[in-house]
Each structure stands twice: as structure tokens, then as C-alpha cells.
Enzyme design. Sequence first.
Site, PDB file in Angstrom:
ATOM      1  N   ALA A 188       0.877  -1.164   0.000  1.00  0.00           N
ATOM      2  CA  ALA A 188       0.000   0.000   0.000  1.00  0.00           C
ATOM      3  C   ALA A 188       0.919   1.219   0.000  1.00  0.00           C
ATOM      4  O   ALA A 188       1.669   1.441   0.962  1.00  0.00           O
ATOM      5  CB  ALA A 188      -0.908   0.005   1.224  1.00  0.00           C
ATOM      6  N   GLY A 229       1.513   8.511  -9.400  1.00  0.00           N
ATOM      7  CA  GLY A 229       1.189   7.228  -8.800  1.00  0.00           C
ATOM      8  C   GLY A 229       1.996   6.082  -9.359  1.00  0.00           C
ATOM      9  O   GLY A 229       2.816   6.234 -10.267  1.00  0.00           O
ATOM     10  N   ALA A 251       3.929  -6.267  -7.666  1.00  0.00           N
ATOM     11  CA  ALA A 251       2.584  -5.972  -8.152  1.00  0.00           C
ATOM     12  C   ALA A 251       2.627  -5.019  -9.331  1.00  0.00           C
ATOM     13  O   ALA A 251       1.909  -5.210 -10.331  1.00  0.00           O
ATOM     14  CB  ALA A 251       1.740  -5.381  -7.022  1.00  0.00           C
ATOM     15  N   SER A 284      -0.205   4.939 -12.896  1.00  0.00           N
ATOM     16  CA  SER A 284       0.559   5.573 -13.977  1.00  0.00           C
ATOM     17  C   SER A 284       0.878   4.615 -15.113  1.00  0.00           C
ATOM     18  O   SER A 284       1.360   5.039 -16.169  1.00  0.00           O
ATOM     19  CB  SER A 284       1.872   6.140 -13.423  1.00  0.00           C
ATOM     20  OG  SER A 284       2.793   5.099 -13.129  1.00  0.00           O
ATOM     21  N   ASN A 303      19.571  -0.381 -12.024  1.00  0.00           N
ATOM     22  CA  ASN A 303      19.866   1.003 -12.361  1.00  0.00           C
ATOM     23  C   ASN A 303      21.293   1.312 -11.925  1.00  0.00           C
ATOM     24  O   ASN A 303      22.023   0.413 -11.470  1.00  0.00           O
ATOM     25  CB  ASN A 303      18.837   1.961 -11.752  1.00  0.00           C
ATOM     26  CG  ASN A 303      18.845   1.952 -10.224  1.00  0.00           C
ATOM     27  OD1 ASN A 303      19.818   1.528  -9.585  1.00  0.00           O
ATOM     28  ND2 ASN A 303      17.760   2.410  -9.625  1.00  0.00           N
ATOM     29  N   ALA A 350       8.276   3.836 -12.619  1.00  0.00           N
ATOM     30  CA  ALA A 350       8.808   3.898 -13.990  1.00  0.00           C
ATOM     31  C   ALA A 350       9.669   2.681 -14.276  1.00  0.00           C
ATOM     32  O   ALA A 350       9.566   2.048 -15.339  1.00  0.00           O
ATOM     33  CB  ALA A 350       9.607   5.182 -14.184  1.00  0.00           C
ATOM     34  N   GLY A 351      10.544   2.325 -13.315  1.00  0.00           N
ATOM     35  CA  GLY A 351      11.380   1.151 -13.504  1.00  0.00           C
ATOM     36  C   GLY A 351      10.567  -0.128 -13.569  1.00  0.00           C
ATOM     37  O   GLY A 351      10.883  -1.046 -14.339  1.00  0.00           O
ATOM     38  N   GLY A 389      18.682   6.669 -21.209  1.00  0.00           N
ATOM     39  CA  GLY A 389      18.290   5.441 -21.886  1.00  0.00           C
ATOM     40  C   GLY A 389      18.724   4.209 -21.131  1.00  0.00           C
ATOM     41  O   GLY A 389      18.587   4.117 -19.910  1.00  0.00           O
ATOM     42  N   GLY A 422       4.039  -1.681  -4.750  1.00  0.00           N
ATOM     43  CA  GLY A 422       4.876  -2.862  -4.569  1.00  0.00           C
ATOM     44  C   GLY A 422       5.500  -3.225  -5.900  1.00  0.00           C
ATOM     45  O   GLY A 422       4.800  -3.296  -6.917  1.00  0.00           O
ATOM     46  N   LYS A 423       6.812  -3.457  -5.912  1.00  0.00           N
ATOM     47  CA  LYS A 423       7.497  -3.676  -7.178  1.00  0.00           C
ATOM     48  C   LYS A 423       6.955  -4.900  -7.910  1.00  0.00           C
ATOM     49  O   LYS A 423       6.778  -4.878  -9.128  1.00  0.00           O
ATOM     50  CB  LYS A 423       9.001  -3.795  -6.954  1.00  0.00           C
ATOM     51  CG  LYS A 423       9.656  -2.523  -6.421  1.00  0.00           C
ATOM     52  CD  LYS A 423      11.160  -2.589  -6.458  1.00  0.00           C
ATOM     53  CE  LYS A 423      11.682  -2.525  -7.868  1.00  0.00           C
ATOM     54  NZ  LYS A 423      11.375  -1.264  -8.553  1.00  0.00           N
TER      55      LYS A 423
END
Length: 604
Positions: free
Chosen positions: A15, A290, A45, A294, A187, A253-254, A228, A42-43
Site C-alpha cells: 500500500a 502514482g 505488483a 501511472s 539502475n 517507472a522502472g 536510456g 509494490g514492485k
Amino acid sequence: MCDAGKLVVLGSVNADHVLQVSDFPQPGETVLGHGYRVVPGGKGANQAVAAARLGASVAFVACLGDDDFGLGQRKSFAQEGIDTSAVMAVKGCATGVALITVSSAGENCIAISAEANAHLTPDQISSHLSLLGDASFVLMQLETPLETIELAAQQARAGGAQVILNPAPARQLPDALLEHLFMIVPNETEARYLTGQKIENEHDAERAASLLHDRGVEVVLLTLGRHGAFLSRDGRALRIPGFAVAAVDTTAAGDTFCGALVTALQEGRDMVEAVQFAHGAAALSVTRMGAQSSIPLRQEVEDFLLDQAKYSNTCLPLGITGVVADPHEIANVSGRAGIEFILESARQVPMDIHVMLPSCVPATAFENGGSVLRAQDLRPLYQEKGVIGLAEVMDYPAVFKADADMLQKLEDAEMAGCRIDGHGSGFDLAQLNAYAAAGIRTDHECDSAQGLIDRVRRGIYTLVREGTVCRDLLSLLPAIDEKNSRMLCFATDDKHLDDLHVNGGVDNNVRLAIAHGINPATAIQMASLNAAQCYGLKNIGAIAPGYRADFSIVSDLENLSFEKVFKNGALVAENGRILDPVRPDICPPGRGLLSSVRIPSVSV
């Protein structure tokens, strides 16, 4: 949806408690925030949802709490089309929590508490090991117990799956895990934790990748943010540029990148194309607030990537060296700025993209897409290179009622010596006469043989349409003959991306016409010389002295198999492949074009 097996994502459910701030607080400092909300995250999810929205067949292995949020999330995953048979609720435990602050620059700072995620132990997943063994791809992160990730990697690799790890949050990892990985996607910070190599340039990235290869990882994909991604495999390395967009929130984003990457690989795309697809999905995600809120849909990513560059790369191998386009969708929202973006990006590609100015923005007086274009707004654009006419006049009541602004648009197009496109859906003869009298001399809405004859008799070019939704070609074939064919061209109108990829564009119209008895020379002429003359395009559409050398070599006229395609005398495509593809980021959209959706934030 992909048919190449299932993607299994193993990971966390959180959450996310999100707060927006102007700047991150310094130690001991309190700052005022705004826009507090609780959203799904959560990564694991996020990556599962991203892959599902982008078209992958996904199963998710996770633990969540038996609280309302966790139970609601399990239901939400199922609604996304995710297999939730291995999503387990832990009795008496809370769902994982992430505390996220987002700065005005779109950067984020995150702290997490594992809660139910800590219960995703080897014993907990023991009954789901067959799911991992049967997978084609397994995607994992590091927000769950490491011993479970090691077991899952071993099981999946033994079953022949390609195991991909996004090593976040950053930490040291044992060789016993790395040697089971097909790919790792860190990253810059995570790569430094794993290798000790600080990443400041491509040489540093190559050194870090080499260290990971030495530890058993086959493919290293190092994400570099706005620079990139750096791809290293098979002794070769290259940087694949991303997209320049106005970031609002980089949360997830990742995760979006990873979900999109594996989706593309699952579909059989090559590695570079898969990374470009992932860049597009991630670029869209950072323009929205979000985590899961997102993550874009498949169609949004395809539309984002299929700009003029990608369209040119796709169509040139099909023998399509030029098109006449109406950018009314982007103009409906972004107005003149949208048209100017289309014109500028069209100039950057080898394919000819001739632009008709949208005549009806909005389409009718009852609509409001965000912009209004009047005659005075369009008039200066006739001086722009690439503008050849006024696009389909779909607001026919304005024509019949002699609306002053509509008549001015028609007059301006006539004064500029340009073609005016029609939209005569269901017209009777009186209405066709009115359109012809107003100077409207093309129509793509004809759906009957008699309608074709009626239009040609009035000097109206009939654009024989065969698109994805509206397919009129077979209905019009009985009326097509050698006498009227010079007044006929082909059109696709709206062509969905999967249809374009599988069946082609106007080349499909030609192929279909030939298959149903139209002389091949006539069908090809309708797609070339006729269209050029209809729109006043000089020195194209034929092979003759003084004409531009745009032509194709085909091995079979019936199947229209393109062996070689030449544009301006240069070979640009061979055997269905573009030889020198245009980079998709050659003309990135400006900030205003990516911030047109304005809705309040939604909290749960």
C-alpha cells in the site's frame, strides 16, 4: 495477448502512501506537503500489472495481508487478467507498506516495510513451484526474502525459463543466484552495489556489465534514466536511447519498464526492439502520478511509439513511400501545436507524409475535445511545407447551412490551390450535389457500387476504403471498370496497429482488389498515380522521365511480395525489412502534448 507461454512474476505487494512536496526534507527538517493518497504499489505488483496491461499472460506469486487493502488488491489483480492462484493472504498480517514522497521535479524517495511480503518464504511457495517450472519467463525483484528468490530462480531455470531479476532495492547478491539469471536489470545505484563500479559514463557501464557477466549473468541491461539503457550481451554492448518527456512522478517507472520489457520478449521481439518498447511504456508512466495508476495500456504505448518515425519504418518495406494524412485526433486535443508537431516530425522521415489540415475541430458543435480551430487559425498553415489541403469535412450540417466559418475554410483551401476532402456518409444525390458545389472533391465514405457511380459522375474522387473497422472494397468492386478507375484511389481511413502489422496498409487494398479480379495494373495505379494526381502531387506516382524514383520491385503481382523498395532512387527496404530505420525519438513531443489529460487525483 501472447501465446508463447506464461510470465510468472514473483514479488511484493504494497500500500503506497504518497505525499507530494516541493523539495525533499533535510535531516531534522519538516516540510509541508499536499496531495496525500494511498494507492496500490509494490514492485512485484507493479511489474505484474504492467505486463498484464501491455498484453502478457501473467501469473503472480505474492503474499498480502488479510486486511481490506490486501483483499481488494487480490480482486484488482484478477480484474487486470492476472492469474492469482498463487497470491496468498497471510492471516493476521498487514499488507506491505511504502512511504513515498514525490518532489516537484518528479523524483521520489521511498521507504518500505515488508509486512506480509516477509512471509513469502520457500515453504510458502512450495505448493506453487510447478507454476515456476512451467513458465517461459520469470521476473523477480528484491522486496521479498532472498532465499525464496534463489529457490524460484533455480526452479525456473531448471524448467527452461528465462529468469530476469530487477535487483531493487539495492543490495549485495550471491553468485548462487546470479548464475541462474538470464538477465539482470539494475539502475546505476543498484549496479554499483553489485559490482563496486560507479557509473558515470559508458565505459563505466561496460565495466560493470563485464563484472556481472563474469558472475554468470548472460544479459545485462543497465537503466540510465533519461540517458536510456546500456545493453551488454554476447560480447557486444550498445546504449539504447530513451524518450525525452516532462516527468511528473517517476514512481513505478522502472517497474513499468521491466514489465514492458518482458512482455515484448515474451512476444518474440528482439532485444533492442523490446528495450525500445519498454522505454515507451516507462516514458508514458512518468507523465502521470502514482504507481499502478501511472502504468499505460498497450494501445497507449503503441500509439506513443507509432509516431511518424515508426510509421515510416513500418510502411516503407510494404512499398508505401508516401501517404496523405489527417491529424484531426491530435488537433482535437492540442490544436495548432499538434498539427505543427506532426508537420515537423514528418519532415524527419524518408517517407512522404502529406498533411491535410483538420477542417472540423471540434468535429461538430456538440463536441469539445479541448481545442477549437477556426478558419483564421488554419489559414497561415497553408504556407507550411507538407500541407496539401483541407481534411475531411465531416461537419456536413455546417456546409449545408452555409456556416460562415466553414465557408471561409473552404474558400481558403480553394485560394491556396488545395484539395478538399469530403465525408459523405449516407448522402443522397442532393447532398452530394451540395458537396460538389462547395468544392469538396473526394469522399472515402462510399459503401455501395451505386454510390461510387454517383460520386464519379459528379467529379468526386472516390477513395475506396479498406480499413480495420470500415471495409468497403468488396462492396464497391462491381462498379470499378477501366472507364472510371482514373477517378478512384485507395484509402485505409482508420487502421489499427495490429492490423497494419499483420495485413499491411494500402498494399493490402491492392492485394485484395487483384485477388477479386481487378487488373493488377489498374489496382496499382489506384494506389499510386491516381492518388498523386488527385492531390496535385507532381512528379510522383509513375516511373517516367522527370518523375521521382519512388518504386518497388515485386516478385509476384498477385501476392504483391516486395523484394526491394526504392525512395528517391535509394534502396530503403529489402525483403520486408527496413535497411536504415529512423530512430523513434528523432522528434520528441513537447511538454504540452503530453499533459493534455487533466483529472483530479483518485485515492483509495
